[in-house]
Design a protein around this motif. Structure first.
Motif, PDB file in Angstrom:
ATOM      1  N   LEU A  30      -1.273   3.684  -6.208  1.00 29.69           N
ATOM      2  CA  LEU A  30      -2.813   4.073  -5.087  1.00 29.69           C
ATOM      3  C   LEU A  30      -1.107   3.340  -4.024  1.00 29.69           C
ATOM      4  N   LEU A  31      -0.377   2.714  -4.351  1.00 31.08           N
ATOM      5  CA  LEU A  31       0.698   1.828  -3.553  1.00 31.08           C
ATOM      6  C   LEU A  31       1.267   3.145  -2.794  1.00 31.08           C
ATOM      7  N   GLY A  32       1.926   3.278  -1.412  1.00 31.61           N
ATOM      8  CA  GLY A  32       2.100   4.056  -0.477  1.00 31.61           C
ATOM      9  C   GLY A  32       1.485   5.344  -0.432  1.00 31.61           C
ATOM     10  N   ARG A  33      -0.553   5.551  -1.069  1.00 35.16           N
ATOM     11  CA  ARG A  33      -1.199   6.372  -0.270  1.00 35.16           C
ATOM     12  C   ARG A  33      -2.901   5.497   0.234  1.00 35.16           C
ATOM     13  N   LEU A  34      -2.184   4.047   0.104  1.00 31.09           N
ATOM     14  CA  LEU A  34      -3.437   2.875   0.888  1.00 31.09           C
ATOM     15  C   LEU A  34      -3.850   3.583   1.901  1.00 31.09           C
ATOM     16  N   SER A  35      -3.481   3.865   2.696  1.00 33.67           N
ATOM     17  CA  SER A  35      -4.176   4.420   4.191  1.00 33.67           C
ATOM     18  C   SER A  35      -4.919   5.918   3.997  1.00 33.67           C
ATOM     19  N   ALA A  36      -4.365   6.696   3.549  1.00 35.10           N
ATOM     20  CA  ALA A  36      -5.104   8.101   2.549  1.00 35.10           C
ATOM     21  C   ALA A  36      -6.084   7.805   2.113  1.00 35.10           C
ATOM     22  N   PHE A  42     -14.858   8.393  -2.277  1.00 34.38           N
ATOM     23  CA  PHE A  42     -14.756   7.857  -2.953  1.00 34.38           C
ATOM     24  C   PHE A  42     -14.048   6.966  -3.334  1.00 34.38           C
ATOM     25  N   SER A  43     -12.291   7.002  -3.061  1.00 39.90           N
ATOM     26  CA  SER A  43     -11.392   6.518  -3.086  1.00 39.90           C
ATOM     27  C   SER A  43     -11.116   5.030  -1.923  1.00 39.90           C
ATOM     28  N   GLU A  58       0.076  -8.505  -5.952  1.00 39.73           N
ATOM     29  CA  GLU A  58      -0.314  -7.088  -5.648  1.00 39.73           C
ATOM     30  C   GLU A  58      -1.139  -7.233  -4.467  1.00 39.73           C
ATOM     31  N   LYS A  59      -2.843  -8.066  -3.621  1.00 40.25           N
ATOM     32  CA  LYS A  59      -2.724  -8.221  -3.560  1.00 40.25           C
ATOM     33  C   LYS A  59      -1.813  -8.120  -1.865  1.00 40.25           C
ATOM     34  N   LEU A  60      -0.507  -8.608  -1.404  1.00 44.58           N
ATOM     35  CA  LEU A  60      -0.203  -9.065  -0.522  1.00 44.58           C
ATOM     36  C   LEU A  60       0.308  -7.652  -1.086  1.00 44.58           C
ATOM     37  N   LEU A  61       0.787  -7.395  -1.488  1.00 42.47           N
ATOM     38  CA  LEU A  61       1.140  -5.925  -0.428  1.00 42.47           C
ATOM     39  C   LEU A  61       0.227  -5.038  -0.453  1.00 42.47           C
ATOM     40  N   MET A  62      -0.795  -5.180  -1.219  1.00 47.96           N
ATOM     41  CA  MET A  62      -1.509  -4.109  -0.444  1.00 47.96           C
ATOM     42  C   MET A  62      -1.796  -4.737   1.360  1.00 47.96           C
ATOM     43  N   GLU A  74      -5.939   3.556  12.644  1.00 50.22           N
ATOM     44  CA  GLU A  74      -7.005   5.119  12.418  1.00 50.22           C
ATOM     45  C   GLU A  74      -7.762   4.550  11.494  1.00 50.22           C
ATOM     46  N   LEU A  75      -7.343   3.591  10.167  1.00 52.47           N
ATOM     47  CA  LEU A  75      -8.497   2.851   9.692  1.00 52.47           C
ATOM     48  C   LEU A  75     -10.024   2.371  10.619  1.00 52.47           C
TER      49      LEU A  75
END
Length: 158
Positions: A30-36, A42-43, A58-62, A74-75
Motif C-alpha cells: 500500500l505504501l506509495g499509494r496511501l493518498s489515493a 473501501f480501501s 510502519e505506522k510512522l512510515l504511513m 486533498e485528503l
C-alpha cells in the motif's frame, strides 16, 4: 482486494490476525499509494485498519506519507480521506504529532471555506486545541474513534 466492496474485509481480517509479517506485507503493498487509497470508500477502511494494527515503525512510515503537504489538503477535503487523517492523528506519537499538526495548520483556512471542510476544521480544532493557538504541545488526544458513525459496516468481521 483493498478496493473491492468485499475484498477489503478479507484484508482487514488478515490485519486483525496481528501477524507482524502478514501486516508488513500488506502495508508494503500500500505504501506509495496511501493518498489515493485513502480517498476511496473501501480501501480507506483498510488504511485505517493498518494504522491501528501495524507496528510502530510502519505506522510512522504511513504517517509521514499521509502528512505530505502535496496531498494533505486533498485528503482533508475528501469524504473518506478526512477520516483517514483523523485516524492517523489519533495514533501519531510525539514528536511526529506536532509535525503532522504543523502540516495541517496552514490548510485550516481553506478548509473553513466549505461546509464539509468547516465541520472537519472544527472537529480537528476541538480535539487538538494547539491548532487554534499555534502551539506545539500535544493537547488532548482522545480515543481513536474518528470513524465512528460513518461508512456503515466498516470493520465488520469477515
Amino acid at each position: 482486494l483493498v478496493r473491492d466492496q468485499f475484498g477489503n474485509y478479507v484484508v482487514q481480517y488478515v490485519l486483525n490476525l496481528q501477524d507482524p509479517q502478514a501486516n508488513s506485507e500488506v502495508l508494503r503493498s500500500l505504501l506509495g499509494r496511501l493518498s489515493a487509497l485513502s480517498r476511496e470508500k473501501f480501501s480507506s477502511n483498510v488504511i485505517e485498519r493498518c494504522l491501528q494494527q501495524c507496528a510502530h515503525e510502519e505506522k510512522l512510515l504511513m504517517i509521514r506519507e499521509l502528512a505530505d503537504s502535496r496531498n494533505l489538503g486533498e485528503l482533508l477535503r475528501d469524504v473518506y480521506g478526512n477520516y483517514v487523517v483523523q485516524s492517523a492523528l489519533s495514533v501519531t506519537p510525539e514528536p511526529e504529532l506536532s509535525r503532522f499538526l504543523g502540516a495541517v495548520r496552514p490548510l485550516l483556512p481553506s478548509l473553513r471555506a466549505s461546509g464539509q471542510g468547516r465541520r472537519i476544521a472544527q472537529k480537528l480544532e476541538k480535539k487538538y486545541p494547539q491548532l487554534r493557538t499555534g502551539g506545539t504541545e500535544a493537547g488532548s488526544r482522545g480515543g481513536g474513534a474518528a470513524a465512528q458513525g460513518r461508512k456503515a459496516g466498516a470493520g465488520a468481521g469477515a
